[in-house]
Design a protein around this motif. Structure first.
Motif, PDB file in Angstrom:
ATOM      1  N   GLN A 132      -3.753  10.172  -1.842  1.00 11.61           N
ATOM      2  CA  GLN A 132      -2.920   9.653  -0.765  1.00 11.61           C
ATOM      3  C   GLN A 132      -3.322   8.210  -0.494  1.00 11.61           C
ATOM      4  OE1 GLN A 132      -2.279  11.922   2.968  1.00 11.61           O
ATOM      5  NE2 GLN A 132      -3.077  10.135   4.055  1.00 11.61           N
ATOM      6  N   TYR A 144       8.157   1.629  -5.115  1.00 14.95           N
ATOM      7  CA  TYR A 144       6.745   1.502  -4.729  1.00 14.95           C
ATOM      8  C   TYR A 144       6.168   2.907  -4.626  1.00 14.95           C
ATOM      9  CZ  TYR A 144       2.478   0.111  -2.332  1.00 14.95           C
ATOM     10  OH  TYR A 144       1.162  -0.104  -2.005  1.00 14.95           O
ATOM     11  N   GLY A 145       4.986   3.134  -5.256  1.00  8.22           N
ATOM     12  CA  GLY A 145       4.414   4.477  -5.197  1.00  8.22           C
ATOM     13  C   GLY A 145       3.030   4.553  -5.783  1.00  8.22           C
ATOM     14  N   LYS A 157       3.713  11.294 -10.407  1.00  8.90           N
ATOM     15  CA  LYS A 157       3.842  10.129  -9.535  1.00  8.90           C
ATOM     16  C   LYS A 157       4.805  10.425  -8.400  1.00  8.90           C
ATOM     17  CE  LYS A 157       7.501   7.697 -12.108  1.00  8.90           C
ATOM     18  NZ  LYS A 157       7.874   6.409 -12.745  1.00  8.90           N
ATOM     19  N   ASN A 158       4.692   9.636  -7.349  1.00  2.00           N
ATOM     20  CA  ASN A 158       5.598   9.689  -6.213  1.00  2.00           C
ATOM     21  C   ASN A 158       5.940   8.250  -5.868  1.00  2.00           C
ATOM     22  OD1 ASN A 158       7.058  10.207  -3.925  1.00  2.00           O
ATOM     23  ND2 ASN A 158       5.355  11.005  -2.722  1.00  2.00           N
ATOM     24  N   SER A 159       7.157   7.850  -6.198  1.00  2.00           N
ATOM     25  CA  SER A 159       7.536   6.453  -6.062  1.00  2.00           C
ATOM     26  C   SER A 159       8.985   6.360  -5.600  1.00  2.00           C
ATOM     27  CB  SER A 159       7.366   5.737  -7.408  1.00  2.00           C
ATOM     28  OG  SER A 159       7.629   4.365  -7.299  1.00  2.00           O
ATOM     29  N   ASN A 162      11.087   0.838  -0.801  1.00  2.00           N
ATOM     30  CA  ASN A 162      10.709   0.436   0.553  1.00  2.00           C
ATOM     31  C   ASN A 162      11.910  -0.280   1.173  1.00  2.00           C
ATOM     32  OD1 ASN A 162       8.112   1.402   0.600  1.00  2.00           O
ATOM     33  ND2 ASN A 162       7.193  -0.500  -0.123  1.00  2.00           N
ATOM     34  N   ARG A 175       2.148   7.196   0.582  1.00  2.00           N
ATOM     35  CA  ARG A 175       2.553   7.831  -0.667  1.00  2.00           C
ATOM     36  C   ARG A 175       1.497   8.870  -1.032  1.00  2.00           C
ATOM     37  NH1 ARG A 175       6.142   4.877   0.676  1.00  2.00           N
ATOM     38  NH2 ARG A 175       7.460   3.532  -0.652  1.00  2.00           N
ATOM     39  N   THR A 176       1.937  10.044  -1.393  1.00  2.00           N
ATOM     40  CA  THR A 176       1.021  11.105  -1.815  1.00  2.00           C
ATOM     41  C   THR A 176       1.534  11.742  -3.102  1.00  2.00           C
ATOM     42  OG1 THR A 176       2.147  12.894  -0.624  1.00  2.00           O
ATOM     43  CG2 THR A 176       0.491  11.632   0.605  1.00  2.00           C
ATOM     44  N   SER A 195       4.863  -0.639  -8.750  1.00  2.00           N
ATOM     45  CA  SER A 195       5.829  -1.300  -7.888  1.00  2.00           C
ATOM     46  C   SER A 195       6.729  -2.217  -8.694  1.00  2.00           C
ATOM     47  CB  SER A 195       5.111  -2.115  -6.806  1.00  2.00           C
ATOM     48  OG  SER A 195       6.029  -2.826  -6.012  1.00  2.00           O
TER      49      SER A 195
END
Length: 219
Positions: A132, A144-145, A157-159, A162, A175-176, A195
């Motif tokens: 996180q 972004y992630g 991934k988590n992206s 923004n 982001r987690t 990003s």
């Protein structure tokens, strides 16, 4: 008759070790051969298994606490964060940058390097991984992630974008990502920020309550 009784009493004391198929017993009961138990009572209280189990070691039967086996087999447990609670600057040259976690809350098998910011597995197994991060300066971007890499290959991934409306950010800065992954000995895990803000630096909140990771071996 009295002398026979005395002799038998002395014999039970002198010959306290009994051997089967051996003339030189090394324990109270030394069986040189296979062992068969024809009837074993069923234990209905499973909680008794936590106390100890029987093992063989150099042909000796011994007991060992179950917790000790768990500690030996499941050694990996790591939690890391940043050494400073101040903002952590990360260069996004090329569109990504390694998350430089440099503090360990604990690392019971000494597998995370706070200098290279990489985890190196010391044993094969299935690992649970969680990371996180919280962005300190929320840039407007299309992507972004945070991501997890195994041997330099992204595995999770988590992206997302923004966004802002009237100069007010409407995207969460957190982001987690988490996953289960099979690792072999010497496999490496690291965390990166990705990003669309190429060649721009981003800042993460250094507080361990906001930015941290955990790795544990579950089997």
């Amino acid at each position: 008759m009295r002398y026979i009784f005395i002799f038998l009493a002395l014999s039970s004391t002198l010959y306290s070790q009994v051997g089967i198929n051996t003339s030189n017993p090394l324990a109270t009961l030394d069986v040189n051969g296979s062992l068969m138990v024809r009837s074993i009572p069923l234990e209905n209280d499973a909680s008794n298994a936590k106390n100890s189990i029987l093992i063989t070691n150099n042909n000796e039967i011994k007991q060992i606490p179950l917790l000790e086996i768990y500690k030996e087999e499941f050694k990996t447990a790591v939690k890391g964060s940043f050494d400073s609670a101040s903002a952590i600057s990360i260069s996004l040259l090329g569109g990504s940058g390694i998350v430089p976690f440099d503090n360990e809350d604990f690392d019971i098998n000494d597998e995370f390097d706070t200098t290279t910011h990489k985890f190196t597995a010391k044993q094969d197994g299935i690992y649970r991984i969680y990371v996180q991060v919280k962005q300190n300066n929320l840039h407007i971007s299309t992507n972004y992630g945070v991501r997890i890499l195994k041997n330099n290959t992204v595995i999770q991934k988590n992206s997302f974008a923004n966004l802002s409306v009237a100069l007010v950010n409407i995207t969460t800065p957190v982001r987690t990502v988490q996953t289960l992954v099979e690792l072999n000995e010497n496999d490496e895990i690291k965390f990166e920020i990705e990003s669309s803000l190429v060649s721009v630096a981003t800042n993460l909140v250094g507080s361990s309550a906001n930015s941290f990771f955990t790795i544990e071996r579950i089997r």
